[in-house]
Design a protein around this motif. Structure first.
Motif, short mmCIF file in Angstrom:
data_model
loop_
_atom_site.label_atom_id
_atom_site.label_comp_id
_atom_site.label_asym_id
_atom_site.label_seq_id
_atom_site.Cartn_x
_atom_site.Cartn_y
_atom_site.Cartn_z
N SER A 124 -110.09 25.72 7.49
CA SER A 124 -109.81 27.00 6.82
C SER A 124 -109.30 28.04 7.80
N ILE A 125 -109.75 27.98 9.05
CA ILE A 125 -109.26 28.94 10.06
C ILE A 125 -107.76 28.73 10.30
N VAL A 126 -107.38 27.48 10.51
CA VAL A 126 -105.97 27.19 10.79
C VAL A 126 -105.10 27.48 9.57
N VAL A 127 -105.57 27.06 8.39
CA VAL A 127 -104.80 27.30 7.17
C VAL A 127 -104.62 28.79 6.93
N SER A 128 -105.65 29.58 7.18
CA SER A 128 -105.56 31.03 6.96
C SER A 128 -104.50 31.66 7.85
N VAL A 129 -104.48 31.27 9.13
CA VAL A 129 -103.52 31.86 10.06
C VAL A 129 -102.09 31.44 9.69
N ILE A 130 -101.91 30.19 9.32
CA ILE A 130 -100.57 29.73 8.94
C ILE A 130 -100.10 30.42 7.67
N LEU A 131 -100.97 30.54 6.68
CA LEU A 131 -100.58 31.20 5.44
C LEU A 131 -100.33 32.69 5.66
N ALA A 132 -101.08 33.30 6.58
CA ALA A 132 -100.82 34.71 6.90
C ALA A 132 -99.41 34.86 7.48
N SER A 133 -99.02 33.93 8.33
CA SER A 133 -97.67 33.97 8.91
C SER A 133 -96.61 33.76 7.83
N LEU A 186 -112.06 26.37 1.90
CA LEU A 186 -110.71 25.83 1.91
C LEU A 186 -109.83 26.46 0.83
N ALA A 187 -110.44 26.78 -0.32
CA ALA A 187 -109.65 27.29 -1.44
C ALA A 187 -109.34 28.77 -1.30
N LEU A 188 -110.20 29.53 -0.61
CA LEU A 188 -110.02 30.98 -0.56
C LEU A 188 -108.70 31.40 0.08
N PRO A 189 -108.30 30.83 1.23
CA PRO A 189 -106.99 31.24 1.79
C PRO A 189 -105.83 30.98 0.83
N VAL A 190 -105.87 29.85 0.15
CA VAL A 190 -104.80 29.54 -0.81
C VAL A 190 -104.84 30.53 -1.97
N ALA A 191 -106.05 30.86 -2.43
CA ALA A 191 -106.17 31.80 -3.55
C ALA A 191 -105.68 33.18 -3.17
N VAL A 192 -106.01 33.62 -1.95
CA VAL A 192 -105.56 34.94 -1.50
C VAL A 192 -104.05 34.99 -1.43
N THR A 193 -103.44 33.89 -0.97
CA THR A 193 -101.98 33.84 -0.87
C THR A 193 -101.32 33.77 -2.24
N ALA A 194 -101.96 33.05 -3.16
CA ALA A 194 -101.34 32.83 -4.47
C ALA A 194 -101.54 33.97 -5.44
N PHE A 214 -93.96 28.45 11.78
CA PHE A 214 -93.32 27.21 12.23
C PHE A 214 -94.00 26.66 13.49
N VAL A 215 -94.28 27.53 14.45
CA VAL A 215 -94.89 27.08 15.71
C VAL A 215 -96.28 26.51 15.48
N LEU A 216 -97.10 27.21 14.69
CA LEU A 216 -98.45 26.74 14.43
C LEU A 216 -98.44 25.42 13.67
N GLY A 217 -97.62 25.35 12.62
CA GLY A 217 -97.56 24.12 11.85
C GLY A 217 -97.07 22.95 12.68
N ALA A 218 -96.02 23.19 13.48
CA ALA A 218 -95.48 22.12 14.33
C ALA A 218 -96.48 21.69 15.39
N ARG A 219 -97.20 22.65 15.95
CA ARG A 219 -98.19 22.32 16.99
C ARG A 219 -99.33 21.49 16.42
N VAL A 220 -99.81 21.86 15.25
CA VAL A 220 -100.90 21.11 14.63
C VAL A 220 -100.45 19.68 14.34
N LEU A 221 -99.28 19.51 13.76
CA LEU A 221 -98.78 18.16 13.44
C LEU A 221 -98.54 17.36 14.72
N TYR A 222 -98.00 18.02 15.75
CA TYR A 222 -97.74 17.32 17.01
C TYR A 222 -99.04 16.83 17.65
N CYS A 223 -100.03 17.71 17.72
CA CYS A 223 -101.30 17.34 18.35
C CYS A 223 -102.02 16.27 17.55
#
Length: 321
Positions: free
Chosen positions: A44-53, A293-301, A99-108
């Motif tokens: 949820s931490i990572v998803v929140s930061v990516i969705l904020a971006s 997990l659902a709260l960041p998506v709900a806030v964005t949506a 883009f950087v956060l998403g790419a870094r997570v997938l790469y790692c």
């Protein structure tokens, strides 16, 4: 701008909640539930930061009656968003960060998966030269002076015993260790640890991810202990087997060993088991983990849903003369 602020605030609060979760008694009483909570917390931490971006980079898009109207409205929204210098800078910064956060997570994550697969393949290659398969239990037996037992996840899902381990364990203890390793394989605990390692690799300076890796490594062992012990007598059998294997060396990096983490704590826990969590508490905790997990998506949506309901664009356009 409200959505990014809410998401970053949520990520900070989730980061602060990590130390409060560590060492809680209920986690050890229900390690499988603890694994779920730690995974939900870090994700949820990572998803929140990516969705904020993402919310900084893209304005809310309207949903209108036809495709042509939708595309025209979207073009106008984007033009309004990027027409001012401040809006363009914020949007570009958000896009780059997402883009950087998403790419870094997938790469790692890819690095961790390939590294574990490579180590496992190399170790299996070595085992093929020095091990023999026991026809009764279907485990691999290796001549070695150190009592060790571990499993190797993957297609073959092999379990390895050293001859010293077979010598120091009686039949009941061998079966208990075998059930422990099967619990690792059936629970896909290697995937839990690969994910935790990927978070640490991606964000090495954020302590919550290193803390989660340590806790998850401990909890998968507790979960496997519980699966191996069906009753009080079995718990004592598992505990005695852990004591016999306590002097074992480190297992391979790609393996999960029965004598791995905090053996003394695990023995005490098996010898004096705590009462299981009440079903209501388990259900509430699962709901909380799902909400994280659902709260960041709900806030964005939420802004997008409001736009859909109103069937209007959130940006005011000049009226044509």
């Amino acid at each position: 701008m409200t959505t990014p602020v809410l998401l970053i605030t949520f990520a900070l609060l989730a980061t602060l909640a990590g130390p409060l979760l560590k060492g809680r008694g209920w986690v050890d009483r229900s390690p499988r539930l603890g694994i779920l909570v730690w995974q939900a917390l870090t994700a949820s931490i990572v998803v929140s930061v990516i969705l904020a971006s993402v919310s900084l980079a893209l304005p809310v898009m309207p949903v209108l009656g036809g495709l042509a109207d939708f595309l025209q409205a979207c073009a106008m929204v984007l033009r309004a968003q990027y027409s001012t210098p401040g809006g363009a800078v914020v949007s570009m910064a958000g896009a780059v960060m997402a883009f950087v956060l998403g790419a870094r997570v997938l790469y790692c994550l890819a690095i961790e998966v390939m590294s574990a697969r490579r180590d496992r393949k190399e170790h299996i290659g070595s085992l093929s030269l020095v091990s023999r398969r026991d026809p009764t239990t279907d485990v691999l037996v290796v001549d070695h002076a150190v009592p060790t037992a571990y499993c190797l996840p993957g297609r073959r899902r092999d379990i390895v015993f050293t001859t010293a381990a077979l010598r120091v364990l009686d039949e009941q203890q061998r079966q208990a260790v075998l059930r422990h390793e099967l619990a690792h394989l059936h629970g896909h605990h290697h995937l839990v640890l690969i994910g935790a390692n990927a978070w640490v690799r991606a964000f090495p300076r954020i302590p919550i991810f290193a803390m989660a890796r340590v806790e998850l490594g401990r909890l998968v062992e507790l979960a496997a202990d519980d699966r191996a012990a069906a009753g009080n007598d079995s718990r004592l059998t598992v505990a005695s087997a852990l004591v016999r294997l306590a002097e074992a060396g480190h297992a391979p990096a790609s393996a999960l060993a029965a004598s791995g983490t905090a053996t003394l704590v695990r023995v005490r826990r098996l010898a004096a088991p705590a009462a299981p969590l009440h079903r209501a508490r388990v259900a509430l905790t699962m709901v909380a983990a799902t909400a994280m997990l659902a709260l960041p998506v709900a806030v964005t949506a939420t802004p997008a849903l409001a736009t859909v309901q109103a069937q209007t664009c959130p940006v005011e356009f000049p009226q044509s003369v």
